[in-house]
Design a protein around this motif. Structure first.
Motif, PDB file in Angstrom:
ATOM      1  N   ILE A 128       0.697  -1.074  -0.112  1.00 48.91           N
ATOM      2  CA  ILE A 128       0.001   0.078  -0.062  1.00 48.91           C
ATOM      3  C   ILE A 128       0.724   1.150  -0.017  1.00 48.91           C
ATOM      4  O   ILE A 128       0.481   2.277  -0.796  1.00 48.91           O
ATOM      5  CB  ILE A 128      -0.969   0.077   1.152  1.00 48.91           C
ATOM      6  CG1 ILE A 128      -1.984  -1.030   1.143  1.00 48.91           C
ATOM      7  CG2 ILE A 128      -1.577   1.261   1.747  1.00 48.91           C
ATOM      8  CD1 ILE A 128      -2.882  -1.425   2.355  1.00 48.91           C
ATOM      9  N   THR A 129       1.980   1.139   1.080  1.00 49.74           N
ATOM     10  CA  THR A 129       2.877   2.458   1.011  1.00 49.74           C
ATOM     11  C   THR A 129       3.423   2.786  -0.373  1.00 49.74           C
ATOM     12  O   THR A 129       3.650   3.605  -1.018  1.00 49.74           O
ATOM     13  CB  THR A 129       3.879   2.067   2.009  1.00 49.74           C
ATOM     14  OG1 THR A 129       3.169   2.012   3.257  1.00 49.74           O
ATOM     15  CG2 THR A 129       4.713   3.333   2.172  1.00 49.74           C
ATOM     16  N   ASP A 130       3.916   1.530  -1.290  1.00 50.47           N
ATOM     17  CA  ASP A 130       4.341   1.799  -2.628  1.00 50.47           C
ATOM     18  C   ASP A 130       3.585   2.175  -3.547  1.00 50.47           C
ATOM     19  O   ASP A 130       3.930   3.270  -4.417  1.00 50.47           O
ATOM     20  CB  ASP A 130       5.090   0.367  -2.919  1.00 50.47           C
ATOM     21  CG  ASP A 130       6.228  -0.029  -2.210  1.00 50.47           C
ATOM     22  OD1 ASP A 130       7.004   0.829  -1.365  1.00 50.47           O
ATOM     23  OD2 ASP A 130       6.898  -1.291  -2.235  1.00 50.47           O
ATOM     24  N   VAL A 131       2.321   1.691  -3.720  1.00 47.04           N
ATOM     25  CA  VAL A 131       1.042   2.104  -4.408  1.00 47.04           C
ATOM     26  C   VAL A 131       0.943   3.499  -4.314  1.00 47.04           C
ATOM     27  O   VAL A 131       0.610   4.422  -5.378  1.00 47.04           O
ATOM     28  CB  VAL A 131       0.091   1.241  -4.325  1.00 47.04           C
ATOM     29  CG1 VAL A 131      -1.297   1.745  -5.043  1.00 47.04           C
ATOM     30  CG2 VAL A 131       0.507  -0.111  -4.833  1.00 47.04           C
ATOM     31  N   TYR A 132       0.830   4.039  -2.977  1.00 47.54           N
ATOM     32  CA  TYR A 132       0.242   5.411  -2.588  1.00 47.54           C
ATOM     33  C   TYR A 132       1.480   6.280  -3.040  1.00 47.54           C
ATOM     34  O   TYR A 132       2.516   6.468  -2.318  1.00 47.54           O
ATOM     35  CB  TYR A 132      -0.076   5.529  -1.091  1.00 47.54           C
ATOM     36  CG  TYR A 132      -1.098   6.764  -0.695  1.00 47.54           C
ATOM     37  CD1 TYR A 132      -2.481   6.284  -0.754  1.00 47.54           C
ATOM     38  CD2 TYR A 132      -0.612   7.970  -0.524  1.00 47.54           C
ATOM     39  CE1 TYR A 132      -3.167   7.332  -0.208  1.00 47.54           C
ATOM     40  CE2 TYR A 132      -1.447   8.840  -0.134  1.00 47.54           C
ATOM     41  CZ  TYR A 132      -2.850   8.674   0.012  1.00 47.54           C
ATOM     42  OH  TYR A 132      -3.628   9.349   0.348  1.00 47.54           O
ATOM     43  N   GLU A 133       1.030   7.152  -4.055  1.00 46.38           N
ATOM     44  CA  GLU A 133       2.081   8.207  -4.666  1.00 46.38           C
ATOM     45  C   GLU A 133       2.432   9.281  -3.584  1.00 46.38           C
ATOM     46  O   GLU A 133       1.592   9.821  -2.835  1.00 46.38           O
ATOM     47  CB  GLU A 133       1.487   8.529  -5.956  1.00 46.38           C
ATOM     48  CG  GLU A 133       1.342   7.693  -7.179  1.00 46.38           C
ATOM     49  CD  GLU A 133       0.822   8.022  -8.016  1.00 46.38           C
ATOM     50  OE1 GLU A 133       0.595   9.162  -8.518  1.00 46.38           O
ATOM     51  OE2 GLU A 133       0.393   7.273  -9.001  1.00 46.38           O
ATOM     52  N   ASN A 134       3.890   9.620  -3.714  1.00 45.83           N
ATOM     53  CA  ASN A 134       4.102  10.734  -2.760  1.00 45.83           C
ATOM     54  C   ASN A 134       3.398  11.964  -2.909  1.00 45.83           C
ATOM     55  O   ASN A 134       3.098  12.716  -1.826  1.00 45.83           O
ATOM     56  CB  ASN A 134       5.507  11.084  -3.235  1.00 45.83           C
ATOM     57  CG  ASN A 134       6.514   9.782  -2.716  1.00 45.83           C
ATOM     58  OD1 ASN A 134       6.154   8.918  -1.879  1.00 45.83           O
ATOM     59  ND2 ASN A 134       7.640   9.725  -3.356  1.00 45.83           N
ATOM     60  N   GLN A 135       2.927  12.539  -4.107  1.00 44.81           N
ATOM     61  CA  GLN A 135       2.041  13.598  -4.347  1.00 44.81           C
ATOM     62  C   GLN A 135       0.765  13.703  -3.804  1.00 44.81           C
ATOM     63  O   GLN A 135       0.103  14.446  -3.774  1.00 44.81           O
ATOM     64  CB  GLN A 135       2.269  14.298  -5.762  1.00 44.81           C
ATOM     65  CG  GLN A 135       1.208  13.483  -6.907  1.00 44.81           C
ATOM     66  CD  GLN A 135       2.250  12.256  -7.215  1.00 44.81           C
ATOM     67  OE1 GLN A 135       3.121  11.940  -6.849  1.00 44.81           O
ATOM     68  NE2 GLN A 135       1.998  11.794  -8.387  1.00 44.81           N
ATOM     69  N   TRP A 136       0.043  12.626  -3.380  1.00 43.14           N
ATOM     70  CA  TRP A 136      -1.189  12.375  -2.919  1.00 43.14           C
ATOM     71  C   TRP A 136      -1.439  12.932  -1.573  1.00 43.14           C
ATOM     72  O   TRP A 136      -0.398  13.050  -0.915  1.00 43.14           O
ATOM     73  CB  TRP A 136      -1.819  11.001  -2.996  1.00 43.14           C
ATOM     74  CG  TRP A 136      -1.918  10.491  -4.561  1.00 43.14           C
ATOM     75  CD1 TRP A 136      -1.756  11.216  -5.581  1.00 43.14           C
ATOM     76  CD2 TRP A 136      -2.231   9.067  -4.782  1.00 43.14           C
ATOM     77  NE1 TRP A 136      -2.089  10.447  -6.669  1.00 43.14           N
ATOM     78  CE2 TRP A 136      -2.269   9.133  -6.330  1.00 43.14           C
ATOM     79  CE3 TRP A 136      -2.421   7.829  -4.077  1.00 43.14           C
ATOM     80  CZ2 TRP A 136      -2.529   7.993  -7.037  1.00 43.14           C
ATOM     81  CZ3 TRP A 136      -2.710   6.907  -5.000  1.00 43.14           C
ATOM     82  CH2 TRP A 136      -2.713   6.880  -6.251  1.00 43.14           C
ATOM     83  N   ALA A 137      -2.602  13.178  -1.164  1.00 43.24           N
ATOM     84  CA  ALA A 137      -2.843  13.876  -0.011  1.00 43.24           C
ATOM     85  C   ALA A 137      -2.507  12.827   1.080  1.00 43.24           C
ATOM     86  O   ALA A 137      -3.064  11.767   0.944  1.00 43.24           O
ATOM     87  CB  ALA A 137      -4.048  14.367   0.036  1.00 43.24           C
ATOM     88  N   GLY A 138      -1.700  13.250   2.229  1.00 44.64           N
ATOM     89  CA  GLY A 138      -1.605  12.469   3.463  1.00 44.64           C
ATOM     90  C   GLY A 138      -0.675  11.401   3.248  1.00 44.64           C
ATOM     91  O   GLY A 138      -0.603  10.280   3.721  1.00 44.64           O
ATOM     92  N   SER A 139       0.207  11.530   2.290  1.00 46.74           N
ATOM     93  CA  SER A 139       1.213  10.331   1.811  1.00 46.74           C
ATOM     94  C   SER A 139       2.337  10.236   2.991  1.00 46.74           C
ATOM     95  O   SER A 139       2.331   9.170   3.383  1.00 46.74           O
ATOM     96  CB  SER A 139       2.294  10.943   0.613  1.00 46.74           C
ATOM     97  OG  SER A 139       3.096   9.904   0.544  1.00 46.74           O
TER      98      SER A 139
END
Length: 483
Positions: A81-92
């Protein structure tokens, strides 16, 4: 030494044989056995307690293995999940911190179950095998006691006939020894078995309290973390619905960087620039005239303005997007079609003034300073031709735009096909880059219609259908002009 071992072995075999014989006789009912109902009750409780403890130990070991397997699976899932969640998204960053907190909770929970629940359980169940050995020894000594008792009874019966007091005395001593050994073990078990049975309550209370408290703390803390994760994902969903992460349509090769300016407005800009920058030494050439030709060299410090007519077929230059439009005081930002005569008069007046200034500069004696040579009559004639050309171009553009405006004014909504908002004409060629776009050539007529889903509408893009065809799709608005 070998004889000693042989003697001990023979005694052991004789003892086992005697016990086996005694048990067979007891089972057959040939001889009686010493009964102890209280011990039998303690033994029944012990067996049940041991069975429950062994089952609890087995199931808890299996539970610990499952907990550790889920811990490993949870870590793998959270890493994904951490790898899929992109850095520029809210709450990364918050999501990464919460995932690390979940991993710490799993580790603490697993260690607490192992150290505070499993180890005490293993210690509790470890005392049953030792107690069981003691019970078995007590049972053997009981058989020995019963066997000596029966042997002594037989000696007493035979001694009365044979008057053998020595054997009777020896038999009595062996009986007393067997009785003391048995009673000693039996007495100890009468104390230890009830105490062991009563200890089960305190053990279960302590062990289960630790288990349930650990479970409660773990699940409470993880529920808070998962609530935070849910809030982070909800924020991402809200931002996504607002279009924060939606890729806008971009056509770098074919989309103009700024909307097309009407011809009159562009001409007004050129006129305003000429009138505001009336340099004293300006030579106006008409397209093909060479500002640096030998017949009419450009004055030093002067500006040469090449008055080409901007073609509608060429896309606007990106540089126009930053061009400042200077509008005369009192005029509207975009001149109306009724003011075309005034515009043309202003162009003629400014151009004539510039030519006059140029002639005056030529005749003012600047030749002595090496700035410019005397202007020939041919050059003055070229300037007059330039004025006429400008007038013609302006008049042509005014007529075209006035005709288009008149056509748009005469057209009523009843003349449009059903569902058509208005018509536009392609001023540039456009080749679609996506399947949902529309390609067209210069001069094609396109009927503008509403989007199927208003939420899909994008700024600067229209939905249209090519006239006399069924081709439908998106197209850039600045490639067309309204009819």
């Amino acid at each position: 030494m070998a004889e000693s071992k042989g003697v001990l072995l023979a005694k052991s075999v004789q003892k086992h044989a005697g016990r086996a014989k005694e048990k067979i006789l007891q089972n057959l009912g040939k001889v009686d056995r010493t009964a102890d109902d209280i011990f039998d009750e303690h033994l029944s409780n012990f067996n049940r307690q041991q069975l429950n403890a062994n089952r609890l130990q087995k199931e808890f070991n299996n539970y610990i293995r499952c907990i550790r397997a889920v811990q490993t699976a949870s870590k793998s899932l959270m890493d994904a999940i951490t790898d899929v969640y992109e850095n520029q998204w809210a709450g990364s960053e918050a999501l990464t911190a919460q995932v690390a907190a979940i991993e710490v909770l799993w580790q603490d929970f697993s260690h607490k179950l192992g150290d505070q629940v499993l180890i005490p359980l293993n210690t509790y169940t470890a005392q049953f095998p030792e107690m069981k050995k003691k019970i078995e020894k007590r049972n053997r000594k009981l058989i020995d006691y019963d066997s000596q008792r029966h042997s002594f009874q037989n000696l007493q019966a035979n001694a009365a006939k044979r008057k053998d007091d020595v054997k009777v005395t020896k038999g009595r001593e062996q009986l007393e020894e067997a009785r003391r050994t048995y009673e000693l073990l039996n007495s100890e078990l009468h104390d230890e078995l009830p105490a062991l049975h009563d200890s089960r309550i305190l053990f279960l209370v302590t062990n289960l309290q630790t288990l349930f408290a650990s479970e409660q703390v773990f699940h409470n803390e993880t529920s808070k973390i998962y609530a935070e994760l849910e809030a982070i994902v909800d924020k991402l969903a809200t931002d996504s619905q607002r279009g924060s992460y939606t890729l806008k349509k971009a056509n770098v090769n074919s989309t103009p960087s700024s909307p097309q300016q009407p011809a009159i407005k562009a001409m007004a800009n050129s006129t305003a620039t000429i009138s505001n920058n009336s340099y004293p030494n300006t030579t106006i050439t008409n397209g093909s005239a060479n500002a640096n030709s030998p017949s009419s060299p450009a004055p030093q410090g002067g500006v040469s303005v090449d008055n080409h007519r901007e073609s509608r077929e060429d896309p606007p230059s990106p540089a126009l997007s930053g061009q400042k439009v200077e509008v005369p005081k009192g005029a509207t930002e975009e001149p109306s079609y009724q003011n075309t005569d005034a515009i043309r008069a202003a162009i003629e007046e400014d151009t004539a003034a510039n030519v006059k200034n140029a002639n005056v500069s030529v005749s003012s004696g600047s030749e002595e300073k090496g700035l410019v040579k005397a202007r020939s009559p041919a050059t003055t004639a070229d300037a007059a031709d330039a004025i006429e050309t400008v007038n013609g171009n302006v008049e042509k553009d005014v007529k075209e735009d006035a005709a288009a405006a008149s056509s748009a004014a005469d057209q009523t909504p009843t003349d449009l096909p059903p569902g058509t908002l208005y018509r536009v004409k392609a001023t540039y060629k456009y080749v679609k880059e996506d399947a949902d776009e529309l390609s067209f050539e210069v001069g094609d007529i396109i009927r503008v219609v509403e989007y199927d889903d208003p939420e899909d509408q994008e700024e600067g893009w229209l939905m249209g259908v090519k006239e006399n065809s069924t081709e439908k799709g998106l197209f850039p608005a600045n490639f067309t002009r309204p009819l």
